[in-house]
Design an enzyme around this catalytic site. Structure first.
Site: not given
Length: 338
Positions: A141, A194, A258
């Site tokens: 997401s 992750k 990011r």
């Protein structure tokens, strides 16, 4: 579902996007933050331009500077604050709450010093009589896509599936869909770890490596994420789902991430302190790398990619040297779990 009132703690990109989802579903949304100017902007301009330059928020979404006021009479509380301050904010919530609420979190990381998952932190700091079983909201997401109502599918994980179902119904609509899961350990570790692999994938891109290398780090990264998660008690099947491979793909391949962007800049030769300053947002993968590396050492889990990224970030190793160490390391069977 009847109209609910939800306090969102953290007016960052994801907290704001989730607030819009809840508002679209007819719920009352209160966003709490500790930067007065940002809260004033939400209330007066109906924008949050630090994260979304061209998005106008619904006027019904209200910002709050006072935590007690934000929590007064709410049905649920959603933590979307940086990992390193989750415990501090949880302590404040425990002091301010006057009634029992559903407690959720949508942050992805491990507590830096204790290496604990965030649901563990919330369980420790918020008394059981004031909260439900914690629900983890996590999956592939990007806030930049959710805020414009692009299709998004994620997980709601809790030890109590009834509470997870409540959260599923709270959020789900025509563009945002949740699946329930009772593997809290798996969903949380997948979401946290992750970010490490995304830093590595970004670094490969910054160095100019092609799709072969990027596919390899995602595939092998998923393997070591699963190794550590299973060692912590997770269900291995979780890592083949939305919060596992789904979140790894979206975070490890996109400029919206990011963590990926931070890795890309490191791969181009920029210094970490400059990357963090230029980003202007928390890069969870940096602190999570240290926590995961130390956890792997403690549990005896083989995590060569995490170890390589740890050496680059915390020991000053060159990225190319770290890659060479992986590529020339001991030959192994692909499906080894240790």
């Amino acid at each position: 579902m009847t109209k609910q009132t939800i306090a969102i703690l953290g007016p960052g990109s994801w907290g704001t996007a989730l607030g819009q989802v809840l508002n679209d579903n007819g719920h009352t949304v209160r966003i709490w933050g500790n930067v007065p100017e940002q809260i004033d902007e939400i209330n007066k301009e109906h924008t949050n331009k630090r994260y979304f330059k061209d998005v106008i928020l619904d006027e019904n979404i209200k910002g709050y500077k006072d935590l007690s006021e934000a929590l007064d009479g709410v049905d649920a509380v959603l933590f979307v604050v940086p990992t390193k301050v989750t415990r501090l904010v949880a302590k404040q919530v425990a002091q301010a709450l006057k009634h029992k609420v559903v407690v959720m979190h949508a942050s992805k990381g491990l507590e830096p010093d204790s290496h604990k998952r965030l649901s563990e932190v919330l369980e420790e700091e918020i008394p059981a009589e004031l909260r439900s079983e914690i629900v983890v909201v996590s999956g592939p997401s990007h806030a930049e896509e959710t805020i414009v109502r692009d299709l998004t599918l994620i997980s709601a994980a809790s030890k109590d599936l009834e509470t997870a179902s409540y959260v599923q119904n709270l959020f789900s609509n025509h563009y945002f869909r949740l699946y329930t899961n009772n593997d809290v350990i798996g969903v949380e570790t997948a979401g946290a770890l992750k970010n490490i692999i995304a830093v590595g994938a970004g670094a490969l891109h910054g160095l100019g490596y092609g799709d072969n290398a990027k596919a390899a780090i995602i595939a092998r990264g998923l393997t070591e994420i699963t190794r550590l998660g299973v060692a912590m008690g997770a269900n291995p099947l979780t890592y083949s789902g939305l919060s596992g491979v789904g979140d790894l793909i979206v975070t490890g391949t996109s400029v919206h991430s990011r963590n990926w962007r931070a890795g890309d800049q490191l791969g181009r030769g920029e210094k970490l302190e400059d990357v963090e300053r230029n980003m202007g947002m928390v890069i969870e993968g940096i602190s999570t790398t240290k926590a995961a590396y130390e956890l792997a050492q403690e549990l005896g889990v083989y995590m060569p990619i995490t170890q390589a990224i740890y050496k680059v970030i915390y020991q000053g190793a060159g990225i190319e040297d770290a890659i060479k160490e992986i590529m020339t390391g001991e030959f192994r069977h692909e499906n080894e779990w240790h």
